[in-house]
Design a protein around this motif. Structure first.
Motif, PDB file in Angstrom:
ATOM      1  N   VAL A   1     -21.130 -28.095  37.822  1.00 34.30           N
ATOM      2  CA  VAL A   1     -20.138 -28.362  38.859  1.00 34.30           C
ATOM      3  C   VAL A   1     -20.377 -29.782  39.344  1.00 34.30           C
ATOM      4  N   ALA A   2     -19.461 -30.682  39.015  1.00 31.17           N
ATOM      5  CA  ALA A   2     -19.628 -32.095  39.366  1.00 31.17           C
ATOM      6  C   ALA A   2     -18.761 -32.505  40.545  1.00 31.17           C
ATOM      7  N   GLN A   3     -17.688 -31.753  40.809  1.00 31.17           N
ATOM      8  CA  GLN A   3     -16.761 -32.092  41.881  1.00 31.17           C
ATOM      9  C   GLN A   3     -16.963 -31.143  43.062  1.00 31.17           C
ATOM     10  N   PRO A   4     -17.333 -31.662  44.222  1.00 29.26           N
ATOM     11  CA  PRO A   4     -17.525 -30.791  45.387  1.00 29.26           C
ATOM     12  C   PRO A   4     -16.269 -29.993  45.716  1.00 29.26           C
ATOM     13  N   LEU A   5     -16.455 -28.726  46.041  1.00 30.40           N
ATOM     14  CA  LEU A   5     -15.407 -27.819  46.502  1.00 30.40           C
ATOM     15  C   LEU A   5     -14.374 -27.497  45.430  1.00 30.40           C
ATOM     16  N   HIS A   6     -14.701 -27.774  44.176  1.00 22.89           N
ATOM     17  CA  HIS A   6     -13.791 -27.386  43.099  1.00 22.89           C
ATOM     18  C   HIS A   6     -13.754 -25.864  42.994  1.00 22.89           C
ATOM     19  N   LEU A   7     -12.576 -25.307  42.780  1.00 20.03           N
ATOM     20  CA  LEU A   7     -12.431 -23.864  42.645  1.00 20.03           C
ATOM     21  C   LEU A   7     -12.667 -23.477  41.190  1.00 20.03           C
ATOM     22  N   VAL A   8     -13.776 -22.819  40.956  1.00 19.16           N
ATOM     23  CA  VAL A   8     -14.237 -22.521  39.603  1.00 19.16           C
ATOM     24  C   VAL A   8     -13.464 -21.324  39.035  1.00 19.16           C
ATOM     25  N   GLU A   9     -13.076 -21.450  37.771  1.00 21.25           N
ATOM     26  CA  GLU A   9     -12.374 -20.370  37.084  1.00 21.25           C
ATOM     27  C   GLU A   9     -13.134 -19.937  35.841  1.00 21.25           C
ATOM     28  N   CYS A  10     -13.274 -18.618  35.655  1.00 24.93           N
ATOM     29  CA  CYS A  10     -13.791 -18.033  34.424  1.00 24.93           C
ATOM     30  C   CYS A  10     -12.630 -17.378  33.687  1.00 24.93           C
ATOM     31  N   ARG A  11     -12.739 -17.327  32.355  1.00 22.04           N
ATOM     32  CA  ARG A  11     -11.707 -16.664  31.556  1.00 22.04           C
ATOM     33  C   ARG A  11     -12.359 -15.857  30.439  1.00 22.04           C
ATOM     34  N   LEU A  12     -11.914 -14.629  30.252  1.00 20.24           N
ATOM     35  CA  LEU A  12     -12.315 -13.801  29.122  1.00 20.24           C
ATOM     36  C   LEU A  12     -11.108 -13.693  28.199  1.00 20.24           C
ATOM     37  N   ILE A  13     -11.279 -14.094  26.934  1.00 17.93           N
ATOM     38  CA  ILE A  13     -10.151 -14.225  26.001  1.00 17.93           C
ATOM     39  C   ILE A  13     -10.448 -13.437  24.733  1.00 17.93           C
ATOM     40  N   SER A  14      -9.509 -12.600  24.305  1.00 16.76           N
ATOM     41  CA  SER A  14      -9.612 -11.956  22.994  1.00 16.76           C
ATOM     42  C   SER A  14      -9.012 -12.896  21.951  1.00 16.76           C
ATOM     43  N   GLN A  15      -9.648 -12.987  20.783  1.00 17.67           N
ATOM     44  CA  GLN A  15      -9.217 -13.956  19.774  1.00 17.67           C
ATOM     45  C   GLN A  15      -8.385 -13.354  18.647  1.00 17.67           C
ATOM     46  N   ASP A  16      -8.419 -12.042  18.493  1.00 20.81           N
ATOM     47  CA  ASP A  16      -7.634 -11.372  17.457  1.00 20.81           C
ATOM     48  C   ASP A  16      -6.868 -10.212  18.081  1.00 20.81           C
ATOM     49  N   SER A  17      -5.849  -9.762  17.369  1.00 18.88           N
ATOM     50  CA  SER A  17      -5.120  -8.585  17.812  1.00 18.88           C
ATOM     51  C   SER A  17      -5.999  -7.343  17.686  1.00 18.88           C
ATOM     52  N   ALA A  18      -5.761  -6.393  18.558  1.00 19.37           N
ATOM     53  CA  ALA A  18      -6.528  -5.155  18.551  1.00 19.37           C
ATOM     54  C   ALA A  18      -5.577  -3.972  18.670  1.00 19.37           C
ATOM     55  N   ILE A  19      -5.951  -2.847  18.034  1.00 21.77           N
ATOM     56  CA  ILE A  19      -5.120  -1.655  18.080  1.00 21.77           C
ATOM     57  C   ILE A  19      -5.371  -0.863  19.359  1.00 21.77           C
ATOM     58  N   GLU A  20      -6.639  -0.720  19.712  1.00 22.54           N
ATOM     59  CA  GLU A  20      -6.972   0.071  20.893  1.00 22.54           C
ATOM     60  C   GLU A  20      -8.326  -0.369  21.429  1.00 22.54           C
ATOM     61  N   GLY A  21      -8.712   0.259  22.516  1.00 25.34           N
ATOM     62  CA  GLY A  21     -10.000  -0.036  23.134  1.00 25.34           C
ATOM     63  C   GLY A  21      -9.837  -0.538  24.558  1.00 25.34           C
ATOM     64  N   GLN A  22     -10.883  -0.380  25.318  1.00 29.18           N
ATOM     65  CA  GLN A  22     -10.912  -0.843  26.697  1.00 29.18           C
ATOM     66  C   GLN A  22     -12.155  -1.690  26.929  1.00 29.18           C
ATOM     67  N   PHE A  23     -12.094  -2.515  27.958  1.00 32.97           N
ATOM     68  CA  PHE A  23     -13.252  -3.336  28.324  1.00 32.97           C
ATOM     69  C   PHE A  23     -13.468  -3.247  29.821  1.00 32.97           C
ATOM     70  N   SER A  24     -14.631  -3.638  30.250  1.00 29.48           N
ATOM     71  CA  SER A  24     -14.939  -3.750  31.671  1.00 29.48           C
ATOM     72  C   SER A  24     -15.735  -5.019  31.899  1.00 29.48           C
ATOM     73  N   LEU A  25     -15.203  -5.885  32.760  1.00 21.92           N
ATOM     74  CA  LEU A  25     -15.965  -7.059  33.193  1.00 21.92           C
ATOM     75  C   LEU A  25     -16.758  -6.602  34.425  1.00 21.92           C
ATOM     76  N   ILE A  26     -18.035  -6.357  34.232  1.00 18.01           N
ATOM     77  CA  ILE A  26     -18.844  -5.748  35.289  1.00 18.01           C
ATOM     78  C   ILE A  26     -19.162  -6.762  36.380  1.00 18.01           C
ATOM     79  N   GLU A  27     -19.703  -7.915  35.974  1.00 12.62           N
ATOM     80  CA  GLU A  27     -20.059  -8.944  36.944  1.00 12.62           C
ATOM     81  C   GLU A  27     -20.434 -10.219  36.218  1.00 12.62           C
ATOM     82  N   VAL A  28     -20.454 -11.303  36.963  1.00 16.05           N
ATOM     83  CA  VAL A  28     -20.968 -12.583  36.476  1.00 16.05           C
ATOM     84  C   VAL A  28     -22.085 -13.008  37.419  1.00 16.05           C
ATOM     85  N   GLN A  29     -23.292 -13.150  36.871  1.00 14.87           N
ATOM     86  CA  GLN A  29     -24.441 -13.607  37.645  1.00 14.87           C
ATOM     87  C   GLN A  29     -24.546 -15.121  37.522  1.00 14.87           C
TER      88      GLN A  29
END
Length: 303
Positions: A260-288
């Motif tokens: 983080v180089a810029q004070p007070l910048h609003l940080v964004e995280c992104r979770l991205i799937s790279q291929d198509s999927a037929i089914e399934g679920q995910f859970s983003l539990i936490e970011v430490q």
């Protein structure tokens, strides 16, 4: 001597008045009561800050406890910006003192006397107008996502400008937003099935300037097939990006470093799937989130 008093309400007004009476001629007492933006920080930092006085830097439990239609990341952002602002001013100040909520009046008198080079007795002469202690308690928050976010993120962030101890923060799932329904809270178990896309994003919250390590904890259902993912952190400079592939259900974690180089910048995280999927679920539990050593404010001294 330039002293910045960060805080609002009767106690902050009292502290400014006492400092004005006790300081030697030519002293500049500046008040910061709100508007915790990059422009405000640049204005405060436009001239050297000799001392930062923090008044009642506490989580606004009352605001968080009220029913709200806002998503959780929007609800906690005002407090987060206040605490991150205080941290950045502390990093620029020659010294920082904290007038803590609930602290005995004698502690406030000693701290202000030490700062102004006077005696506690001189401060006590002005104690007749002292507004009284502030109660800082999480008792008004029921157990649940809000209380967990306060304990994992807001409370340690509020203490970060008044200590040189290591800083560890936690962004729980409820702070993130749903890629399939932008602007809404991320569900506990969203679907992975479909085209490649952003599955989760956010929380657009500030972190103190410095080098950080992030570890994301994820869960995938048993129906998941082999599928590649990207987890990335946009902290205002270059985007830190980690690649991983899931072959079966279970719990997974991924760590990456970012800055983080810029004070007070609003940080964004992104979770991205790279291929198509037929089914399934995910859970983003936490970011430490762990601030790497050597990034503590330089001017802190305890009252």
């Amino acid at each position: 001597m330039t002293t910045v008093v960060l805080g609002s309400g009767p106690k902050a007004a009292w502290a400014r008045a006492v400092l004005g009476r006790l300081s030697i001629g030519g002293s500049d007492i500046r008040a910061v009561e709100g508007g915790f933006s990059r422009a405000s920080l640049d204005d405060v930092a436009s001239s050297p800050v000799d001392a930062l006085v923090l008044v009642d830097q506490v989580v606004d439990v009352g605001a968080l406890a009220k029913p709200s239609e806002k998503v959780l990341c929007d609800l906690v952002r005002p407090n987060a910006m206040q605490f991150a602002f205080a941290r950045e001013v502390a990093a620029r100040a020659r010294c920082t003192i904290q007038l803590a909520p609930g602290a005995p009046v004698e502690e406030w008198a000693t701290a202000l006397a030490d700062l102004t080079g006077t005696s506690p007795d001189a401060v006590r002469e002005h104690m007749s107008g002292f507004p009284g202690p502030t109660t800082a308690s999480l008792n008004g928050l029921p157990e649940g996502p809000v209380a967990n976010v306060v304990r994992g993120y807001l409370a340690p962030l509020s203490a970060a400008c008044a200590t040189a101890a290591p800083l560890s923060l936690n962004w729980q799932r409820e702070l993130f937003l749903d890629g399939d329904a932008p602007g809404t809270m991320l569900p506990a178990a969203p679907e992975v099935g479909g085209r490649p896309r952003i599955l989760a994003y956010g929380p657009y919250l500030p972190l103190p300037v410095g080098r950080w390590s992030a570890t994301v904890y994820l869960g995938f259902s048993n129906e998941i097939g082999r599928l590649p993912f990207i987890f990335e952190v946009d902290a205002g400079g270059s985007v830190a990006r980690g690649f991983f592939e899931v072959e079966r259900g279970g719990l997974f974690s991924l760590s990456l470093d970012f800055e983080v180089a810029q004070p007070l910048h609003l940080v964004e995280c992104r979770l991205i799937s790279q291929d198509s999927a037929i089914e399934g679920q995910f859970s983003l539990i936490e970011v430490q989130l762990d601030l790497q050593p050597g990034e503590a404010p330089a001017g802190y001294r305890a009252p």
